[in-house]
Design a protein around this motif. Structure first.
Motif, PDB file in Angstrom:
ATOM      1  N   SER A   1     -42.229  20.437   4.143  1.00  0.00           N
ATOM      2  CA  SER A   1     -41.966  19.628   5.202  1.00  0.00           C
ATOM      3  C   SER A   1     -42.406  18.194   4.715  1.00  0.00           C
ATOM      4  O   SER A   1     -42.100  17.025   5.605  1.00  0.00           O
ATOM      5  CB  SER A   1     -42.142  19.977   6.685  1.00  0.00           C
TER       6      SER A   1
ATOM      7  N   MET B   1     -48.454  18.452   5.546  1.00  0.00           N
ATOM      8  CA  MET B   1     -49.735  18.538   5.452  1.00  0.00           C
ATOM      9  C   MET B   1     -49.974  17.525   4.168  1.00  0.00           C
ATOM     10  O   MET B   1     -51.199  16.679   4.520  1.00  0.00           O
ATOM     11  CB  MET B   1     -49.896  19.957   4.052  1.00  0.00           C
TER      12      MET B   1
ATOM     13  N   CYS C   1     -50.425  17.673  -3.214  1.00  0.00           N
ATOM     14  CA  CYS C   1     -50.243  18.591  -2.288  1.00  0.00           C
ATOM     15  C   CYS C   1     -48.716  18.908  -2.091  1.00  0.00           C
ATOM     16  O   CYS C   1     -47.986  19.834  -1.503  1.00  0.00           O
ATOM     17  CB  CYS C   1     -50.481  17.733  -1.042  1.00  0.00           C
TER      18      CYS C   1
ATOM     19  N   ALA D   1     -40.985  21.139  -7.784  1.00  0.00           N
ATOM     20  CA  ALA D   1     -40.116  22.595  -8.514  1.00  0.00           C
ATOM     21  C   ALA D   1     -40.587  22.945 -10.011  1.00  0.00           C
ATOM     22  O   ALA D   1     -40.920  21.710 -10.734  1.00  0.00           O
ATOM     23  CB  ALA D   1     -38.668  22.037  -8.581  1.00  0.00           C
TER      24      ALA D   1
ATOM     25  N   LYS E   1     -42.235  19.203 -16.104  1.00  0.00           N
ATOM     26  CA  LYS E   1     -43.734  19.141 -16.254  1.00  0.00           C
ATOM     27  C   LYS E   1     -44.459  19.428 -15.088  1.00  0.00           C
ATOM     28  O   LYS E   1     -44.111  19.235 -13.893  1.00  0.00           O
ATOM     29  CB  LYS E   1     -43.706  17.458 -16.338  1.00  0.00           C
TER      30      LYS E   1
ATOM     31  N   GLY F   1     -56.217  19.845  -6.424  1.00  0.00           N
ATOM     32  CA  GLY F   1     -54.841  20.572  -6.309  1.00  0.00           C
ATOM     33  C   GLY F   1     -54.527  21.711  -5.197  1.00  0.00           C
ATOM     34  O   GLY F   1     -55.647  21.751  -4.269  1.00  0.00           O
ATOM     35  N   PHE F   2     -53.459  22.007  -4.956  1.00  0.00           N
ATOM     36  CA  PHE F   2     -53.150  23.160  -4.081  1.00  0.00           C
ATOM     37  C   PHE F   2     -52.619  24.208  -4.550  1.00  0.00           C
ATOM     38  O   PHE F   2     -52.332  24.265  -5.729  1.00  0.00           O
ATOM     39  CB  PHE F   2     -52.119  22.410  -2.918  1.00  0.00           C
TER      40      PHE F   2
ATOM     41  N   LEU G   1     -50.190  27.395  -3.353  1.00  0.00           N
ATOM     42  CA  LEU G   1     -49.453  28.086  -2.226  1.00  0.00           C
ATOM     43  C   LEU G   1     -49.397  29.608  -3.055  1.00  0.00           C
ATOM     44  O   LEU G   1     -48.546  29.941  -4.133  1.00  0.00           O
ATOM     45  CB  LEU G   1     -48.265  27.386  -2.266  1.00  0.00           C
ATOM     46  N   GLU G   2     -49.960  30.576  -2.381  1.00  0.00           N
ATOM     47  CA  GLU G   2     -49.821  31.924  -3.166  1.00  0.00           C
ATOM     48  C   GLU G   2     -49.147  33.112  -1.995  1.00  0.00           C
ATOM     49  O   GLU G   2     -49.131  32.550  -0.925  1.00  0.00           O
ATOM     50  CB  GLU G   2     -51.120  32.585  -3.504  1.00  0.00           C
TER      51      GLU G   2
ATOM     52  N   LYS H   1     -55.337  28.215 -11.629  1.00  0.00           N
ATOM     53  CA  LYS H   1     -54.844  27.131 -11.601  1.00  0.00           C
ATOM     54  C   LYS H   1     -55.854  25.931 -11.768  1.00  0.00           C
ATOM     55  O   LYS H   1     -55.791  25.022 -12.367  1.00  0.00           O
ATOM     56  CB  LYS H   1     -53.849  26.669 -10.381  1.00  0.00           C
TER      57      LYS H   1
ATOM     58  N   LYS I   1     -55.497  23.325 -14.783  1.00  0.00           N
ATOM     59  CA  LYS I   1     -55.015  21.979 -14.419  1.00  0.00           C
ATOM     60  C   LYS I   1     -56.245  21.213 -14.545  1.00  0.00           C
ATOM     61  O   LYS I   1     -55.998  19.828 -14.325  1.00  0.00           O
ATOM     62  CB  LYS I   1     -54.226  22.086 -13.184  1.00  0.00           C
TER      63      LYS I   1
ATOM     64  N   ASN J   1     -53.696  28.037   0.290  1.00  0.00           N
ATOM     65  CA  ASN J   1     -52.998  28.373   1.391  1.00  0.00           C
ATOM     66  C   ASN J   1     -52.160  29.574   0.881  1.00  0.00           C
ATOM     67  O   ASN J   1     -51.530  29.560  -0.021  1.00  0.00           O
ATOM     68  CB  ASN J   1     -52.471  27.374   2.095  1.00  0.00           C
TER      69      ASN J   1
ATOM     70  N   PHE K   1     -45.757  26.405   4.576  1.00  0.00           N
ATOM     71  CA  PHE K   1     -44.796  25.587   4.802  1.00  0.00           C
ATOM     72  C   PHE K   1     -44.091  25.049   6.335  1.00  0.00           C
ATOM     73  O   PHE K   1     -44.058  26.255   6.993  1.00  0.00           O
ATOM     74  CB  PHE K   1     -43.189  26.275   3.972  1.00  0.00           C
TER      75      PHE K   1
ATOM     76  N   ASN L   1     -52.316  25.106   9.441  1.00  0.00           N
ATOM     77  CA  ASN L   1     -52.370  25.629   8.029  1.00  0.00           C
ATOM     78  C   ASN L   1     -53.693  26.345   8.150  1.00  0.00           C
ATOM     79  O   ASN L   1     -54.924  26.200   9.001  1.00  0.00           O
ATOM     80  CB  ASN L   1     -52.524  24.602   7.017  1.00  0.00           C
TER      81      ASN L   1
HETATM   82  O1  PMT Z   1     -45.273  20.213   3.218  1.00  0.00           O
HETATM   83  P1  PMT Z   1     -45.623  21.360   4.488  1.00  0.00           P
HETATM   84  O2  PMT Z   1     -44.348  22.021   5.078  1.00  0.00           O
HETATM   85  O3  PMT Z   1     -46.614  20.791   5.175  1.00  0.00           O
HETATM   86  O4  PMT Z   1     -46.389  22.506   3.716  1.00  0.00           O
HETATM   87  C1  PMT Z   1     -47.423  22.362   2.668  1.00  0.00           C
HETATM   88  C2  PMT Z   1     -47.547  23.166   1.479  1.00  0.00           C
HETATM   89  C3  PMT Z   1     -47.470  24.537   1.668  1.00  0.00           C
HETATM   90  C4  PMT Z   1     -46.442  22.626   0.477  1.00  0.00           C
HETATM   91  C5  PMT Z   1     -48.984  22.700   0.820  1.00  0.00           C
HETATM   92  O5  PMT Z   1     -49.984  23.140   1.510  1.00  0.00           O
HETATM   93  C6  PMT Z   1     -49.199  23.337  -0.516  1.00  0.00           C
HETATM   94  O6  PMT Z   1     -49.329  24.588  -0.883  1.00  0.00           O
HETATM   95  N1  PMT Z   1     -48.587  22.673  -1.601  1.00  0.00           N
HETATM   96  C7  PMT Z   1     -48.619  23.312  -2.992  1.00  0.00           C
HETATM   97  C8  PMT Z   1     -47.357  23.917  -3.189  1.00  0.00           C
HETATM   98  C9  PMT Z   1     -47.417  24.331  -4.723  1.00  0.00           C
HETATM   99  O7  PMT Z   1     -46.145  24.042  -5.427  1.00  0.00           O
HETATM  100  O8  PMT Z   1     -48.115  25.138  -5.144  1.00  0.00           O
HETATM  101  P2  PMT Z   1     -48.104  25.843  -6.616  1.00  0.00           P
HETATM  102  O9  PMT Z   1     -49.357  26.656  -6.459  1.00  0.00           O
HETATM  103  O10 PMT Z   1     -46.984  26.223  -7.069  1.00  0.00           O
HETATM  104  O11 PMT Z   1     -48.905  24.566  -7.476  1.00  0.00           O
HETATM  105  C10 PMT Z   1     -50.184  24.416  -7.697  1.00  0.00           C
HETATM  106  C11 PMT Z   1     -50.647  22.933  -7.773  1.00  0.00           C
HETATM  107  O12 PMT Z   1     -49.956  22.305  -8.925  1.00  0.00           O
HETATM  108  C12 PMT Z   1     -50.216  21.835  -6.649  1.00  0.00           C
HETATM  109  O13 PMT Z   1     -51.389  21.198  -6.467  1.00  0.00           O
HETATM  110  C13 PMT Z   1     -49.062  21.371  -7.053  1.00  0.00           C
HETATM  111  O14 PMT Z   1     -48.617  20.090  -6.521  1.00  0.00           O
HETATM  112  C14 PMT Z   1     -49.125  21.274  -8.533  1.00  0.00           C
HETATM  113  N2  PMT Z   1     -47.637  21.389  -9.353  1.00  0.00           N
HETATM  114  C15 PMT Z   1     -46.806  22.308  -9.573  1.00  0.00           C
HETATM  115  C16 PMT Z   1     -45.936  22.405 -10.320  1.00  0.00           C
HETATM  116  C17 PMT Z   1     -45.483  21.013 -11.028  1.00  0.00           C
HETATM  117  N3  PMT Z   1     -44.503  21.234 -11.663  1.00  0.00           N
HETATM  118  N4  PMT Z   1     -46.508  20.009 -10.856  1.00  0.00           N
HETATM  119  C18 PMT Z   1     -47.510  19.879 -10.076  1.00  0.00           C
HETATM  120  O15 PMT Z   1     -48.313  19.082  -9.976  1.00  0.00           O
END
Ligand code: PMT
Length: 403
Positions: free
Chosen positions: A215, A218, A277, A281, A308, A326-327, A329-330, A341, A345, A353, A362, A367
């Motif tokens: 959404s 965060m 954050c 995709a 990328k 970084g974040f 999401l697991e 990660k 990275k 989270n 999400f 959170n």
């Molecule tokens: O937006 P909300 O509804 O408030 O929800 C918040 C959230 C759940 C989206 C947020 O808290 C969160 O977890 N964001 C990261 C989501 C994610 O894609 O996580 P990941 O584990 O797939 O990616 C790891 C990191 O790499 C993240 O910092 C992501 O931004 C980054 N990434 C991932 C893929 C990519 N192609 N490029 C990136 O930069």
């Protein structure tokens, strides 16, 4: 009563827009907060709300003409500009924004704008097509280049019945933007951060895309918290329904991962750090159909090609003095996956989270996070509002920021 606004001198400019009725509420809130208010209306604004209503709420007569035709009293735009700590133009119609951008001065609101020495805050209000017209967007960019700050309009139902971006931000949020303007704590002042937020959409054809449930709540909360502590924030946002009101935040809207990458790679080298954050995709369709793909009876396959990894790309160009957060999401093996990660990275720390925690991830307003560090240590936090989670993350950023 808000002490930040006490005794502040604010000129409010009201232009001809249906949103002029909201100016009445805005003035009442500012006066209630202790601000001293003077109001200038354009002749057209008087068609939308009566001077009597506005003057009563402002506790001072409104100004429209260059002079009072009854007694010749001169309304000096120069004196008005000198008196003000802030000039707030709300609602600002497309017409007035266009004139401001081009130095046209055919009413008192505009002459005061041209001679004002104080900062200017502009809250646009118009129909969605007018707002999105390149001429209007260019005019807003011109105002920003003059140092004016824009309280971005919200998305929603407009007076025309259409739904989209253009509705003047609610008075409470404009007051918040005014308060934020006057309240600049120094903790992160002089620092500049990049924040990514929201999802990315990867188009398949003109009507379909691959997306996710982010959404933006965060990421926007983090941008807001950094800005409140004095940092300049470049927010790069995928498609969301949230608007950001803090004057320290400059938002760039993007749709796809590739667009987000291009913006981030431009912005990051000139920042003190970035908070990644966005839910980016990892894959996009390897080809885009210019026409809507028709339904057929057989199976349909779409080949996906990797996007990328934006965080990893920033990790490659990160300078010694820069921070990269970084974040993760697991859904399983949370700590191990996020530690991988963090490493791959080149992050300074990662915010984990998990979708296994109720109220986390999400779209929720809450959170539940853990912060994982490079040395393997972790700090675990309770379930909190996203605004309070953002405070915990920014506290850690303040501790980690390299001077
Ligand atoms: O937006 P909300 O509804 O408030 O929800 C918040 C959230 C759940 C989206 C947020 O808290 C969160 O977890 N964001 C990261 C989501 C994610 O894609 O996580 P990941 O584990 O797939 O990616 C790891 C990191 O790499 C993240 O910092 C992501 O931004 C980054 N990434 C991932 C893929 C990519 N192609 N490029 C990136 O930069």
């Amino acid at each position: 009563m808000s002490s930040v606004l006490k005794d502040k001198h604010i000129i409010i400019g009201i232009t001809g827009s249906i949103a002029a009725y909201k100016a009445a509420i805005l003035i009442r809130l500012l006066v209630k907060s202790g601000a001293e208010v003077k109001v200038i209306m354009t002749p057209m604004a008087k068609q939308f709300i009566t001077p009597l209503t506005i003057a009563t709420l402002a506790k001072s007569p409104i100004l429209v003409d260059f002079y009072n035709p009854e007694n010749g009293d001169w309304n000096s735009h120069v004196d008005l500009g000198m008196w003000a700590d802030l000039y707030l133009i709300a609602p600002a119609s497309a017409n007035t924004i266009g004139k401001m951008a081009n130095g046209i001065a055919d009413n008192l609101l505009l002459t005061t704008y041209l001679s004002a020495k104080c900062p200017v805050l502009v809250a646009p209000a118009m129909d969605l097509d007018m707002y999105a017209h390149p001429a209007n967007l260019k005019n807003l960019e011109t105002l920003k280049s003059y140092g004016n700050r824009i309280v971005e309009p919200a998305s929603g139902e407009l007076a025309s019945g259409l739904i989209g971006k253009g509705r003047m931000e609610e008075p409470e949020n404009i007051v918040k933007a005014v308060e934020d303007f006057f309240f600049q704590p120094a903790e992160l002042s002089g620092k500049h951060f990049l924040v990514t937020a929201g999802p990315t959409f990867e188009p398949i054809d003109p009507v379909r895309f691959i997306g996710n449930w982010s959404s933006g709540k965060m990421g926007y909360a983090i941008a807001e918290e950094l800005a409140k502590r004095g940092a300049k924030v470049s927010l790069v946002s995928g498609p969301t329904n949230i608007s950001s009101t803090h004057p320290n935040i400059t938002k760039t809207d993007v749709v796809s991962a590739e667009e987000m990458y291009q913006k981030c790679i431009d912005i990051y080298p000139n920042t003190h750090g970035a908070v990644m954050c966005a839910a980016v995709a990892d894959y996009r369709p390897d080809s885009y159909s210019n026409v809507k793909i028709k339904r057929k009876s057989n199976d349909l396959s779409i080949n996906l090609t990797p996007n990328k990894d934006i965080a990893a790309e920033l990790g490659k160009i990160k300078k010694q003095e820069q921070l990269l957060v970084g974040f993760a999401l697991e859904t399983n093996d949370e700590v191990q996956n996020s530690a991988k990660k963090l490493q791959s990275k080149n992050l300074d720390f990662i915010v984990l989270n998990s979708l296994r925690d109720k109220g986390a991830g999400f779209n929720h307003d809450t959170n539940k996070i853990s912060i994982i560090f490079k040395d393997g240590k972790a700090e675990h936090f309770d379930l909190k509002s996203k605004a309070n989670v953002a405070k915990d993350i920014v506290d850690q950023i303040v501790r980690s920021t390299k001077s």
